[in-house]
Design an enzyme around this catalytic site. Structure first.
Site, mmCIF file in Angstrom:
data_model
loop_
_atom_site.group_PDB
_atom_site.id
_atom_site.type_symbol
_atom_site.label_atom_id
_atom_site.label_comp_id
_atom_site.label_asym_id
_atom_site.label_seq_id
_atom_site.Cartn_x
_atom_site.Cartn_y
_atom_site.Cartn_z
ATOM 1 N NE ARG A 15 -5.540 81.345 10.933
ATOM 2 C CZ ARG A 15 -5.666 80.487 11.930
ATOM 3 N NH1 ARG A 15 -6.784 79.818 12.070
ATOM 4 N NH2 ARG A 15 -4.687 80.285 12.793
ATOM 5 C CG HIS B 71 0.019 79.049 15.061
ATOM 6 N ND1 HIS B 71 0.136 77.780 14.548
ATOM 7 C CD2 HIS B 71 -1.301 79.341 15.086
ATOM 8 C CE1 HIS B 71 -1.078 77.338 14.266
ATOM 9 N NE2 HIS B 71 -1.966 78.256 14.578
ATOM 10 N NE ARG C 245 -4.777 53.255 25.523
ATOM 11 C CZ ARG C 245 -3.660 53.416 26.227
ATOM 12 N NH1 ARG C 245 -2.592 54.032 25.728
ATOM 13 N NH2 ARG C 245 -3.608 52.930 27.449
ATOM 14 C CG HIS D 96 -7.702 76.366 20.687
ATOM 15 N ND1 HIS D 96 -7.420 76.837 19.429
ATOM 16 C CD2 HIS D 96 -8.435 75.219 20.487
ATOM 17 C CE1 HIS D 96 -7.940 76.013 18.518
ATOM 18 N NE2 HIS D 96 -8.573 75.023 19.139
ATOM 19 C CG PHE E 58 1.530 88.291 19.681
ATOM 20 C CD1 PHE E 58 2.115 88.839 18.542
ATOM 21 C CD2 PHE E 58 0.625 89.054 20.390
ATOM 22 C CE1 PHE E 58 1.805 90.126 18.141
ATOM 23 C CE2 PHE E 58 0.302 90.337 20.002
ATOM 24 C CZ PHE E 58 0.892 90.883 18.878
ATOM 25 C CG HIS F 194 -5.855 76.274 11.619
ATOM 26 N ND1 HIS F 194 -4.703 76.281 12.374
ATOM 27 C CD2 HIS F 194 -5.628 77.106 10.593
ATOM 28 C CE1 HIS F 194 -3.827 77.106 11.829
ATOM 29 N NE2 HIS F 194 -4.364 77.628 10.746
ATOM 30 C CB ILE G 164 1.729 88.996 24.428
ATOM 31 C CG1 ILE G 164 2.939 89.513 25.215
ATOM 32 C CG2 ILE G 164 0.853 90.134 23.918
ATOM 33 C CD1 ILE G 164 2.630 90.433 26.356
ATOM 34 C CG ASP H 299 -7.468 83.942 18.475
ATOM 35 O OD1 ASP H 299 -8.527 83.881 17.834
ATOM 36 O OD2 ASP H 299 -7.017 83.006 19.153
HETATM 37 C C1 LIG Z 1 -6.633 80.501 16.623
HETATM 38 C C2 LIG Z 1 -5.675 79.979 17.634
HETATM 39 O O1 LIG Z 1 -5.985 79.164 18.442
HETATM 40 S S1 LIG Z 1 -4.110 80.602 17.502
HETATM 41 C C3 LIG Z 1 -3.418 80.416 19.126
HETATM 42 C C4 LIG Z 1 -4.074 81.377 20.072
HETATM 43 N N1 LIG Z 1 -3.357 81.369 21.357
HETATM 44 C C5 LIG Z 1 -2.653 82.426 21.787
HETATM 45 O O2 LIG Z 1 -2.568 83.467 21.146
HETATM 46 C C6 LIG Z 1 -2.038 82.276 23.145
HETATM 47 C C7 LIG Z 1 -0.615 82.833 23.180
HETATM 48 N N2 LIG Z 1 0.293 81.952 22.470
HETATM 49 C C8 LIG Z 1 0.765 80.813 23.033
HETATM 50 O O3 LIG Z 1 0.520 80.524 24.212
HETATM 51 C C9 LIG Z 1 1.610 79.880 22.202
HETATM 52 O O4 LIG Z 1 2.285 80.626 21.209
HETATM 53 C C10 LIG Z 1 0.761 78.788 21.536
HETATM 54 C C11 LIG Z 1 -0.098 78.069 22.580
HETATM 55 C C12 LIG Z 1 -0.171 79.366 20.477
HETATM 56 C C13 LIG Z 1 1.698 77.795 20.865
HETATM 57 O O5 LIG Z 1 2.392 77.145 21.871
HETATM 58 P P1 LIG Z 1 3.757 76.357 21.571
HETATM 59 O O6 LIG Z 1 3.619 75.531 20.348
HETATM 60 O O7 LIG Z 1 4.157 75.680 22.830
HETATM 61 O O8 LIG Z 1 4.694 77.583 21.238
HETATM 62 P P2 LIG Z 1 6.235 77.653 20.886
HETATM 63 O O9 LIG Z 1 6.883 76.327 21.062
HETATM 64 O O10 LIG Z 1 6.340 78.342 19.603
HETATM 65 O O11 LIG Z 1 6.656 78.665 22.038
HETATM 66 C C14 LIG Z 1 7.834 78.519 22.691
HETATM 67 C C15 LIG Z 1 8.061 79.656 23.634
HETATM 68 O O12 LIG Z 1 7.850 80.908 22.950
HETATM 69 C C16 LIG Z 1 7.365 81.869 23.850
HETATM 70 N N3 LIG Z 1 6.038 82.304 23.452
HETATM 71 C C17 LIG Z 1 5.193 81.676 22.583
HETATM 72 N N4 LIG Z 1 4.079 82.395 22.458
HETATM 73 C C18 LIG Z 1 4.224 83.484 23.239
HETATM 74 C C19 LIG Z 1 3.399 84.589 23.524
HETATM 75 N N5 LIG Z 1 2.195 84.718 22.972
HETATM 76 N N6 LIG Z 1 3.857 85.546 24.369
HETATM 77 C C20 LIG Z 1 5.070 85.426 24.936
HETATM 78 N N7 LIG Z 1 5.876 84.399 24.701
HETATM 79 C C21 LIG Z 1 5.468 83.432 23.876
HETATM 80 C C22 LIG Z 1 7.280 81.209 25.185
HETATM 81 O O13 LIG Z 1 8.494 81.416 25.847
HETATM 82 C C23 LIG Z 1 7.125 79.730 24.818
HETATM 83 O O14 LIG Z 1 7.553 78.933 25.845
HETATM 84 P P3 LIG Z 1 6.564 78.532 27.090
HETATM 85 O O15 LIG Z 1 5.426 77.770 26.489
HETATM 86 O O16 LIG Z 1 7.433 77.723 27.959
HETATM 87 O O17 LIG Z 1 6.142 79.810 27.721
HETATM 88 O O1 LIG Z 2 -3.954 75.235 14.743
HETATM 89 C C1 LIG Z 2 -3.865 75.594 15.920
HETATM 90 O O2 LIG Z 2 -3.134 75.053 16.774
HETATM 91 C C2 LIG Z 2 -4.647 76.752 16.421
HETATM 92 C C3 LIG Z 2 -5.273 77.581 15.354
HETATM 93 O O3 LIG Z 2 -4.663 78.441 14.773
HETATM 94 C C4 LIG Z 2 -6.646 77.289 14.990
HETATM 95 O O4 LIG Z 2 -7.236 76.322 15.500
HETATM 96 O O5 LIG Z 2 -7.207 78.037 14.164
#
Ligand SMILES: CC(=O)SCCNC(=O)CCNC(=O)[C@H](O)C(C)(C)COP(=O)(O)OP(=O)(O)OC[C@H]1O[C@@H](n2cnc3c(N)ncnc32)[C@H](O)[C@@H]1OP(=O)(O)O
Ligand SMILES: O=C([O-])CC(=O)C(=O)O
Length: 374
Positions: free
Chosen positions: A268, A259, A354, A220, A257, A185, A254, A310
């Site tokens: 996916r 990205h 860096r 993540h 949810f 990714h 939550i 996820d």
């Molecule tokens: C395979 C992977 O790694 S996919 C990612 C797996 N991670 C998760 O599912 C954890 C839940 N999700 C999140 O924490 C975030 O959506 C991330 C880390 C994936 C992305 O983070 P960001 O790029 O900062 O998200 P984005 O700018 O779109 O979000 C802005 C706001 O939307 C809201 N938001 C985003 N995701 C969520 C969520 N899952 N639940 C509730 N509110 C959310 C929040 O208010 C967030 O602001 P905050 O960071 O101040 O709380």
């Molecule tokens: O790209 C990202 O930030 C997280 C993700 O979905 C992955 O690593 O599969």
């Protein structure tokens, strides 16, 4: 939403070039070396995708047969590593087990030269399922398992070792698809960790050990476990909907949810959701899958937040009898392909990573004597 300082998370900034993968280049697309992930998940096996990511092209039949045999032959664990795994307690987090396992293997089979990098990558790919199940079965069942099965697929091999019997065709296929979806990714947090480490000309085991640490976090890879922890508390879709609404009201995140790159959907999700639906039918589930669906609908209706890779992995793995704590280690078993490909790509065009920083601290000042400090 809490106000973030400008530049937080380096969001939207390019941090380099890659030939390995594009995320969201055209809307919500995900492509490995130009091939769409949907098509790979339909037409290819994970061994083919691992070959694509690590060696640069999809294998022909002879290459695939040779690669499959090679990976099977590399599954064994050195005795010293087994001894270390046996000393890790049953209540350790399995991601910590893999972090230690990877690091310890680096002491026994050190990468002496970058000429060995492809071998190092294959060995890690072949041994992660052995490491995690060896530790799990020893610490939970008191059994010293033989980690060399004859299963061709890495997912089938993992399920075989975990459950002590060869998996059904359905389970082996779902695992294979899951490993394809998680394989690569672009510059996600764990891969970027690996690349930063690689840019210092460090060894492959150090880069991958660092990446495991980054993947462990709930924002993540750890999100699939957190999603399961939430879903298993719900006994009905109504209860799930009410509780999710309450969580949103209380500004709780939550897991599973949203990205950092995709804006409308994670490509996916539809794939793993469909496999989770099939598994739900297979086990006669009438709770977990409907609960997952209502959580997905509520998040979209209320927040326009979509399920990421996820979310439905949680129910899919659960239906296959995989303990929740092993969900993120499965991600490692797959993503090690992407990590190693990025480490090799970084080395091929290396300059130490860096970046600069915008200083926002106090103006220059002199050090007061200790009795003048507050
Ligand atoms: C395979 C992977 O790694 S996919 C990612 C797996 N991670 C998760 O599912 C954890 C839940 N999700 C999140 O924490 C975030 O959506 C991330 C880390 C994936 C992305 O983070 P960001 O790029 O900062 O998200 P984005 O700018 O779109 O979000 C802005 C706001 O939307 C809201 N938001 C985003 N995701 C969520 C969520 N899952 N639940 C509730 N509110 C959310 C929040 O208010 C967030 O602001 P905050 O960071 O101040 O709380
Ligand atoms: O790209 C990202 O930030 C997280 C993700 O979905 C992955 O690593 O599969």
């Amino acid at each position: 939403m809490t106000e973030k300082k400008p530049g937080a998370g380096l969001r939207g900034q390019s941090a380099g070039q890659t030939e390995i993968c594009t995320v969201g280049a055209s809307g919500n697309s995900l492509r490995y070396r130009g091939y769409a992930v949907d098509e790979l998940a339909e037409k290819a096996s994970f061994n083919e995708v691992a070959h694509l990511i690590l060696k640069g092209h999809l294998p022909n039949q002879d290459e695939l047969d040779a690669y499959t045999s090679r990976l099977k032959a590399l599954r064994g664990l050195p005795d010293a590593l087994k001894e270390v795994l046996e000393r890790i307690p049953a209540n350790a987090h399995p991601m910590d087990v893999l972090r230690t396992g990877c690091s310890f293997l680096g002491n026994l089979e050190t990468e002496e030269s970058f000429d060995d990098q492809q071998d190092m990558a294959d060995r890690l790919l072949a041994t992660f399922p052995s490491m995690i199940t060896y530790w799990y079965r020893y610490s939970h069942d008191g059994k010293r398992i033989d980690v060399e099965t004859d299963d061709d697929s890495i997912g089938g091999h993992f399920l075989h070792l975990l459950h002590g019997k060869a998996p059904s065709e359905l389970h082996a296929r779902v695992m294979d698809v899951s490993l394809i979806l998680y394989a690569e990714h672009e510059f996600n947090a764990s891969t970027f960790t690996a690349r930063v480490c690689a840019s210092t000309l460090s060894d492959m085991h150090s880069c991958v050990t660092g990446a495991i640490g980054s993947l462990r976090g709930p924002l993540h890879g750890g999100a699939n476990e957190m999603a399961m922890a939430m879903l298993e508390k719900y006994h009905s879709p109504e209860q799930a909907r009410e509780d999710v609404l309450r969580k949103l009201e209380e500004k709780e995140k939550i897991m599973g949810f949203g990205h950092a790159v995709y804006r409308e959907k994670d490509p996916r999700n539809a794939i793993i959701r469909e496999w989770s639906r099939k598994l739900a039918e297979d086990v006669g589930d009438d709770t977990l899958f409907p609960v997952s669906e209502i959580v997905e609908k509520t998040m979209w209706d209320e927040k326009k937040l979509f399920a990421n890779a996820d979310f439905y992995h949680a129910s899919a793995y659960h239906f296959m009898g995989i303990p929740t704590s092993l969900f993120t280690p499965i991600f490692v078993m797959s993503r090690v392909t992407g990590w190693c490909a990025h480490i090799m790509e970084q080395r091929a065009n290396n300059r130490i990573i860096r970046p600069g920083a915008d200083y926002i601290g106090p103006e220059d000042r002199s050090v007061p004597s200790i009795d003048q400090r507050q």
